[in-house]
Design an enzyme around this catalytic site. Structure first.
Site, PDB file in Angstrom:
ATOM      1  N   GLU A  39     -24.993  28.210  22.145  1.00 14.81           N
ATOM      2  CA  GLU A  39     -24.362  27.220  21.260  1.00 14.81           C
ATOM      3  C   GLU A  39     -25.365  26.799  20.204  1.00 14.81           C
ATOM      4  OE1 GLU A  39     -21.332  25.609  20.631  1.00 14.81           O
ATOM      5  OE2 GLU A  39     -22.576  24.696  19.074  1.00 14.81           O
ATOM      6  N   GLY A 186      -3.253  16.460   2.099  1.00 18.75           N
ATOM      7  CA  GLY A 186      -2.723  17.232   3.226  1.00 18.75           C
ATOM      8  C   GLY A 186      -2.011  16.348   4.233  1.00 18.75           C
ATOM      9  N   GLU A 209       0.592  15.730  -0.902  1.00 18.02           N
ATOM     10  CA  GLU A 209       0.953  16.944  -0.150  1.00 18.02           C
ATOM     11  C   GLU A 209       1.709  17.889  -1.077  1.00 18.02           C
ATOM     12  OE1 GLU A 209       0.708  18.453   3.097  1.00 18.02           O
ATOM     13  OE2 GLU A 209       1.861  19.936   1.964  1.00 18.02           O
ATOM     14  N   HIS A 450      11.454   5.136  38.544  1.00 13.60           N
ATOM     15  CA  HIS A 450      12.040   4.177  37.612  1.00 13.60           C
ATOM     16  C   HIS A 450      11.179   2.921  37.572  1.00 13.60           C
ATOM     17  CE1 HIS A 450      15.058   2.041  35.326  1.00 13.60           C
ATOM     18  NE2 HIS A 450      14.916   1.014  36.160  1.00 13.60           N
TER      19      HIS A 450
HETATM   20  P1  FAD Z   1     -14.742  24.968  18.674  1.00 13.92           P
HETATM   21  O1  FAD Z   1     -14.364  23.765  19.423  1.00 13.92           O
HETATM   22  O2  FAD Z   1     -14.754  24.908  17.192  1.00 13.92           O
HETATM   23  O3  FAD Z   1     -16.167  25.415  19.210  1.00 13.92           O
HETATM   24  C1  FAD Z   1     -16.842  26.496  18.673  1.00 13.92           C
HETATM   25  C2  FAD Z   1     -18.320  26.311  18.948  1.00 13.92           C
HETATM   26  O4  FAD Z   1     -19.006  27.503  18.567  1.00 13.92           O
HETATM   27  C3  FAD Z   1     -18.962  25.192  18.128  1.00 13.92           C
HETATM   28  O5  FAD Z   1     -19.629  24.303  18.990  1.00 13.92           O
HETATM   29  C4  FAD Z   1     -19.917  25.902  17.193  1.00 13.92           C
HETATM   30  O6  FAD Z   1     -21.097  25.148  16.933  1.00 13.92           O
HETATM   31  C5  FAD Z   1     -20.250  27.167  17.993  1.00 13.92           C
HETATM   32  N1  FAD Z   1     -20.674  28.307  17.174  1.00 13.92           N
HETATM   33  C6  FAD Z   1     -20.070  28.800  16.070  1.00 13.92           C
HETATM   34  N2  FAD Z   1     -20.727  29.900  15.623  1.00 13.92           N
HETATM   35  C7  FAD Z   1     -21.753  30.105  16.474  1.00 13.92           C
HETATM   36  C8  FAD Z   1     -22.772  31.093  16.563  1.00 13.92           C
HETATM   37  N3  FAD Z   1     -22.840  32.093  15.677  1.00 13.92           N
HETATM   38  N4  FAD Z   1     -23.675  31.003  17.552  1.00 13.92           N
HETATM   39  C9  FAD Z   1     -23.609  29.995  18.466  1.00 13.92           C
HETATM   40  N5  FAD Z   1     -22.654  29.036  18.445  1.00 13.92           N
HETATM   41  C10 FAD Z   1     -21.732  29.101  17.462  1.00 13.92           C
HETATM   42  N6  FAD Z   1      -6.716  20.248  19.405  1.00 13.92           N
HETATM   43  C11 FAD Z   1      -5.930  19.807  20.406  1.00 13.92           C
HETATM   44  O7  FAD Z   1      -5.545  20.601  21.268  1.00 13.92           O
HETATM   45  N7  FAD Z   1      -5.557  18.488  20.505  1.00 13.92           N
HETATM   46  C12 FAD Z   1      -5.944  17.575  19.583  1.00 13.92           C
HETATM   47  O8  FAD Z   1      -5.600  16.393  19.693  1.00 13.92           O
HETATM   48  C13 FAD Z   1      -6.777  18.004  18.522  1.00 13.92           C
HETATM   49  N8  FAD Z   1      -7.201  17.128  17.592  1.00 13.92           N
HETATM   50  C14 FAD Z   1      -8.031  17.547  16.610  1.00 13.92           C
HETATM   51  C15 FAD Z   1      -8.445  16.633  15.672  1.00 13.92           C
HETATM   52  C16 FAD Z   1      -9.284  17.017  14.653  1.00 13.92           C
HETATM   53  C17 FAD Z   1      -9.740  16.001  13.643  1.00 13.92           C
HETATM   54  C18 FAD Z   1      -9.736  18.373  14.587  1.00 13.92           C
HETATM   55  C19 FAD Z   1     -10.680  18.817  13.519  1.00 13.92           C
HETATM   56  C20 FAD Z   1      -9.322  19.296  15.516  1.00 13.92           C
HETATM   57  C21 FAD Z   1      -8.454  18.898  16.530  1.00 13.92           C
HETATM   58  N9  FAD Z   1      -7.978  19.808  17.483  1.00 13.92           N
HETATM   59  C22 FAD Z   1      -7.147  19.373  18.474  1.00 13.92           C
HETATM   60  C23 FAD Z   1      -8.319  21.237  17.416  1.00 13.92           C
HETATM   61  C24 FAD Z   1      -9.419  21.587  18.423  1.00 13.92           C
HETATM   62  O9  FAD Z   1     -10.566  20.809  18.143  1.00 13.92           O
HETATM   63  C25 FAD Z   1      -9.746  23.062  18.350  1.00 13.92           C
HETATM   64  O10 FAD Z   1      -8.562  23.816  18.496  1.00 13.92           O
HETATM   65  C26 FAD Z   1     -10.706  23.460  19.451  1.00 13.92           C
HETATM   66  O11 FAD Z   1     -11.918  22.734  19.335  1.00 13.92           O
HETATM   67  C27 FAD Z   1     -10.993  24.964  19.394  1.00 13.92           C
HETATM   68  O12 FAD Z   1     -11.882  25.297  20.395  1.00 13.92           O
HETATM   69  P2  FAD Z   1     -12.847  26.562  20.239  1.00 13.92           P
HETATM   70  O13 FAD Z   1     -13.611  26.629  21.508  1.00 13.92           O
HETATM   71  O14 FAD Z   1     -12.082  27.727  19.804  1.00 13.92           O
HETATM   72  O15 FAD Z   1     -13.815  26.208  19.020  1.00 13.92           O
END
Ligand code: FAD
Length: 474
Positions: A39, A186, A209, A450
């Site tokens: 990470e 947006g 939007e 309920h």
């Molecule tokens: P991420 O959580 O993005 O994690 C990817 C990780 O990879 C990061 O820590 C990054 O630093 C690391 N990384 C990237 N490239 C490299 C590399 N080359 N080497 C090492 N590490 C690397 N989803 C929901 O289901 N419910 C919600 O309520 C919700 N609310 C949200 C609100 C906001 C404001 C946002 C922005 C997103 C929200 N989401 C929500 C979406 C959710 O955060 C993502 O779908 C989820 O985090 C995706 O998980 P992931 O593991 O694919 O990626």
């Protein structure tokens, strides 16, 4: 390898410790696979640090303040003062607890952790750059790798997140004080969640939007409720306008917009939040060295076992496509780890729920009636309005409904659309019904406590069978 580099070997390398990656790593280790998780930033990824958790913490805080200040009907007269800096500290505590929990769980399960940025050298080697100057490189040799690098906020021309008044959702969630006014570009789920939250905390929110409504992915009667409640809270909507740029104003910014017909407008705010979507982080992995090419949207394409075109490389979560949701990332992470360990796992995207934490909350799973028809079903729909729910009335939140969609001939539940308090929780019952191929009768015959909101799911199923007691039947 360069002299001075460290070289390690692992069976399973997971890149990215968000809800896709850390879940995959823990599952891999549980299955006895030697697993390494790399990470570059913070354990928990976008979800725990900049997304789901911080946003829901602030939404809860805003709800507490707003409810307390708007409960005269219940005989409660209060004018809550909100200390945003204190709320920020509280949110940070929640995030810390969860992210340190992720790190501890990984270690306790025997996952090796590396801090650094990974890129591929070939199909069995990754190079990891440790953060900071002089921190060196590490080479990791692996049998299988899971890409879980997530996504980043999408920028639009004319708006650069490096400029102070141009905020991403991550910037906004670091706020120490609420802006007096904000222009939000947006009206998707992130824009609407944050706009509603800020409006409740007293910010004058203007939403711009390009499309003609909020939440375009949802049915009209659902998005209408969210839009009209946000408008009641003071959110000022401008549809059919694309943001083209911004200029400095005395106390903030002026955001310029243009319609398709070329009409221009300008809106002032302390800052501008750009919430137009997210793009996968797949451009920094040097995918060409493993013969992979992301599709035109930047996603890495996978099959139902999370496998990419490179036979020992898997991709999960936001990097692997829509829906970009944390629970979808985790579900894919489990499948990828199990397949990498030689297990016969596969994904079923049918029953992945989605929730939007606006006011009212909305949640959906499976098919709408229209989608069911398009898929060749003859759908039957049952609905329970929350104004007929005792529990919703006792909570003072009777706006909304539970709608359930089933196949008329078999009664098998195909989908659900829910609007109202705790819709994000209630949808789990419909998701379970779909997952188990339960029928309307199964849902209706399950005795529900309920008074609860969950009774509305049972009543909606009864309504589809023309046997509802608390609402008129179809
Ligand atoms: P991420 O959580 O993005 O994690 C990817 C990780 O990879 C990061 O820590 C990054 O630093 C690391 N990384 C990237 N490239 C490299 C590399 N080359 N080497 C090492 N590490 C690397 N989803 C929901 O289901 N419910 C919600 O309520 C919700 N609310 C949200 C609100 C906001 C404001 C946002 C922005 C997103 C929200 N989401 C929500 C979406 C959710 O955060 C993502 O779908 C989820 O985090 C995706 O998980 P992931 O593991 O694919 O990626």
């Amino acid at each position: 390898m360069v002299m001075g580099d460290i070289a390690t070997a692992t069976d399973l390398l997971v890149i990215g410790a968000g809800p896709g990656g850390y879940v995959a790593a823990i599952r891999g280790a549980q299955l006895g696979v030697d697993t390494t998780l790399v990470e570059k930033d913070a354990y928990g990824g976008a979800c725990l640090n900049r997304g789901c958790i911080p946003s829901k913490a602030f939404i809860h805080g805003a709800d507490v303040a707003h409810e307390a200040g708007n409960a005269e009907e219940l005989g409660i007269h209060a004018d809550p003062a909100v200390d945003m800096s204190q709320m920020q500290q509280w949110k940070a505590g929640v995030v810390d607890q969860l992210t340190s929990g992720v790190e501890k769980l990984c270690k306790a399960n025997g996952v090796s952790l590396i801090e650094g940025t990974a890129a591929f050298e070939d199909e069995h080697t990754a190079r990891i750059a440790h953060g900071g100057e002089g921190q060196g490189m590490e080479t990791v040799e692996f049998e299988n790798a899971i890409i879980a690098t997530g996504s980043r906020p999408l920028a639009i021309p004319g708006f650069d997140f490096a400029d102070d008044p141009v905020l991403s959702s991550a910037d906004l969630l670091q706020m120490e004080s609420t802006p007096d006014s904000l222009v939000v570009v947006g009206a998707g789920y992130i824009g609407m969640e944050l706009s509603t939250m800020l409006a409740k905390l007293g910010t004058d929110v203007t939403v711009v939007e390009m499309l003609d409504d909020v939440l375009p992915a949802y049915e009209d009667d659902i998005s209408r409720m969210v839009r009209s409640r946000a408008a009641d809270l003071g959110v000022d909507f401008h549809f059919g306008e694309g943001a083209t740029g911004w200029t400095d104003a005395d106390d903030g910014v002026v955001v310029e917009t243009e319609t398709e017909a070329g009409e221009t407008s300008a809106y002032e705010g302390d800052a501008v939040l750009v919430a137009v979507g997210r793009q996968p982080v797949t451009d920094t992995l040097e995918l060409e060295s493993i013969g992979l090419e992301p599709n035109e949207n930047g996603f890495i394409e996978t099959d139902d076992r999370a496998r990419t075109d490179a036979k020992n490389i898997f991709a999960v979560g936001d990097a692997a496509g829509e829906p970009m949701l944390a629970h979808k990332a985790s579900a894919e992470g489990v499948v990828a780890a199990e397949v990498a360990a030689g297990e016969p796992a596969a994904l079923d995207h049918q029953a992945i729920p989605a929730a939007v934490f606006t006011d009212p909350e909305i949640a959906t799973v499976g098919m709408t009636s229209e989608e069911a028809t398009a898929e060749g079903f003859d759908p039957v729909v049952g609905e329970m309005p929350l104004r007929a729910s005792g529990r919703a009335l006792t909570m003072g939140e009777s706006e909304g409904f539970v709608r359930i969609v089933a196949d008329e001939s078999s009664g098998v539940v195909l989908g659900g659309q829910l609007v109202g308090p705790n819709a994000s929780e209630l949808v789990a019952e419909v998701a379970l019904a779909i997952e188990m191929s339960a029928t309307l009768e199964d849902v209706a015959d399950t005795v529900h406590t309920h008074p609860t909101l969950a009774e509305a799911v049972m009543e909606a199923a009864e309504n589809a069978r023309e046997r509802a007691i608390h609402t008129l039947n179809r």
